[in-house]
Design an enzyme around this catalytic site. Sequence first.
Site, PDB file in Angstrom:
ATOM      1  N   SER A   1     -23.619-109.819  17.501  1.00 60.78           N
ATOM      2  CA  SER A   1     -23.762-108.587  16.561  1.00 60.78           C
ATOM      3  C   SER A   1     -22.185-108.642  15.892  1.00 60.78           C
ATOM      4  O   SER A   1     -21.879-109.460  15.260  1.00 60.78           O
ATOM      5  CB  SER A   1     -24.248-107.434  17.411  1.00 60.78           C
ATOM      6  OG  SER A   1     -24.422-106.452  16.650  1.00 60.78           O
TER       7      SER A   1
ATOM      8  N   ASP B   1     -23.031-105.639   9.443  1.00 62.08           N
ATOM      9  CA  ASP B   1     -22.221-106.560  10.489  1.00 62.08           C
ATOM     10  C   ASP B   1     -22.583-107.903  10.801  1.00 62.08           C
ATOM     11  O   ASP B   1     -23.786-108.273   9.808  1.00 62.08           O
ATOM     12  CB  ASP B   1     -22.249-105.547  12.058  1.00 62.08           C
ATOM     13  CG  ASP B   1     -23.836-105.825  12.479  1.00 62.08           C
ATOM     14  OD1 ASP B   1     -24.738-105.868  11.631  1.00 62.08           O
ATOM     15  OD2 ASP B   1     -24.169-105.635  13.779  1.00 62.08           O
TER      16      ASP B   1
ATOM     17  N   ASP C   1     -25.076-109.740  12.242  1.00 61.63           N
ATOM     18  CA  ASP C   1     -26.362-109.835  12.444  1.00 61.63           C
ATOM     19  C   ASP C   1     -27.180-109.022  11.525  1.00 61.63           C
ATOM     20  O   ASP C   1     -28.286-109.242  11.521  1.00 61.63           O
ATOM     21  CB  ASP C   1     -26.930-109.898  13.933  1.00 61.63           C
ATOM     22  CG  ASP C   1     -26.801-108.660  14.438  1.00 61.63           C
ATOM     23  OD1 ASP C   1     -25.976-107.696  14.072  1.00 61.63           O
ATOM     24  OD2 ASP C   1     -27.739-108.479  15.376  1.00 61.63           O
TER      25      ASP C   1
ATOM     26  N   ASP D   1     -28.071-105.738  11.473  1.00 66.67           N
ATOM     27  CA  ASP D   1     -28.546-104.675  11.966  1.00 66.67           C
ATOM     28  C   ASP D   1     -27.683-103.236  12.060  1.00 66.67           C
ATOM     29  O   ASP D   1     -28.246-102.373  12.441  1.00 66.67           O
ATOM     30  CB  ASP D   1     -29.168-104.854  13.426  1.00 66.67           C
ATOM     31  CG  ASP D   1     -28.313-105.085  14.425  1.00 66.67           C
ATOM     32  OD1 ASP D   1     -27.126-104.919  14.156  1.00 66.67           O
ATOM     33  OD2 ASP D   1     -28.603-105.023  15.758  1.00 66.67           O
TER      34      ASP D   1
END
EC number: 5.4.2.10
Length: 445
Positions: free
Chosen positions: A102, A241, A243, A245
Site C-alpha cells: 500500500s 496511494d 495500490d 485504495d
Amino acid sequence: MAERKYFGTDGVRGLVGQAPITPDFVMKLGWAAGQVLAKQGTKKVIIGKDTRISGYMLESALEAGLAAAGLQAKFTGPMPTPAVAYLTQTFRAEAGIVISASHNPYYDNGIKFFSSEGTKLPDDVEMAIEAELDKPMTCVESALLGKASRLNDAAGRYIEFCKSTFPKELSLAGLKIVIDCANGATYHIAPNVFKELGAEIITIGCEPNGTNINHEVGATDVRALQAKVVEEKADFGVAFDGDGDRIIMVDEFGEKVDGDQIAYIIARDALRRGELKGGVVGTLMTNMGMEVALRNLGIPFVRSDVGDRYVMEKLLENNWLIGAENSGHVILLDKVTTGDAIVAALQVIASIVGSKMSLKELCDGMTMFPQILVNVRFAGENDPLESDAVKAAQADVEAKLGDNGRVLLRKSGTEPLIRVMVEGEDAELVTQYAQQIADAVKESC
C-alpha cells in the site's frame, strides 16, 4: 480468538527478504490460502500487484503455492487493489490476491486476500489460513496441478467499471485536473478514466521504476501535487496511494482535502439528492470537525476501530453505505465492495460538477479541528501503552482538554509504531500535548 502470527490489519506485510515476506513463506501462504478458499469449484484466483520490484518474485512464489493446491492463477499485472476485488467478482474466482504494501516504501511488500464476493477476509478465515500454515505443505497429483495465465483485458474492464460510477448526464469537460498516481498501480488506469470522461489532465507520479512507489508523491506526500495544482492553475488535484485504495485531494489553492472531508462531501451530496441511506462510519482517528458537521446536517455518525476492514464491519452492522478513514480509505457500498480511490474521486467530482461549486467551497461546511499525530518507533519487549508514566501523561492531557478534544494512543497494525493523536480547538496547545505524551512513550519504550 487465538493470537495471530502473520496477519495484521491489512494482510501479511513486512520487509522483503525477511520473514514473512520471503519466497518460501509466500509460496506456502499461497498453498494454505488455496486449502481454505477453494470452495466454489471454479479453481480460479485473480492475482494483482502494485509496481514494487519485489512483486515479480512474490507473484511467482504465490503461483507455485496455488498450483500445488490445484488452483489456477490469473495474473493482472500492476493493478489497483479495488480492481482486483472487482475482477474477482466478475470472473467468479475463488479469491483475489493483491501483492502490495500500500502506502509503505518499495522495500516493504505484503499479501492481502479478497473473498469471492470481493470483500476482505473476515478474521476467522484468516485464522484458518494461519492454521494451514502450521501444517506440512502437500501437493495434489500431477494431473490436478494448477496452471497460470494472464488477464490481458483486466485494465480495460476496470476502467469501464470506474467510468460507469460517474453520472451519465455529467461530464468532466472544461476541468483541469492534476493526477498523482504515486508511481503505483493506478499509473495506467486513473489518467485514462479521467481523460475518457472529458477532463484535461496533468500527471505526476506516473513513471514507476520498481523502487519509486510512494517516494515523495502520492496520497502520503501531497507536496508535489499541491505545488503542481497551483502552478498549473488547475481546478483541483487527486492523489492516490501505491495500490489505489486511498485518496487525498487538493483544492485550487493547494490546500489538502483528506478522507474525512471527502466522505463529508459525498454524504452531503447524497443527502441533497435524497439518496442518503443511513449515516457515515468514521474511525477513532476521524476529525471531530466531521462529526460536528454531519450532526449539523442531521446525518448519523459512528466510529469504528482504525482500519478499513473495521469501517466495513461497522457499515454492514448498521446497513449504511458511506465509510471513510482520514488517511483516505473511502468505502461506498452502493458502488464497490472495498475502498476504491478512483471511484471515490469520481463521486466528489460529480458533486463539484453537479453543484457548480469548487472543491474548496464544498469543504467550507466542515471546520477541521487541529489534530496532531506523532509516531514513536517501538521495537522493545515492553508495551509502552501499559506504562504508568504514559497513562499519567494521557490522563493529564485529557483533563486539560475536557469535552473540547480527544486523545488516542494505539499501536500501528502495519508498522512498529505507537501512534499518538491529540485533537482540540487550539493548534498550539494540541501540538504541545501530543509531544508531552510522545515523550512519555519514548521514555517507556
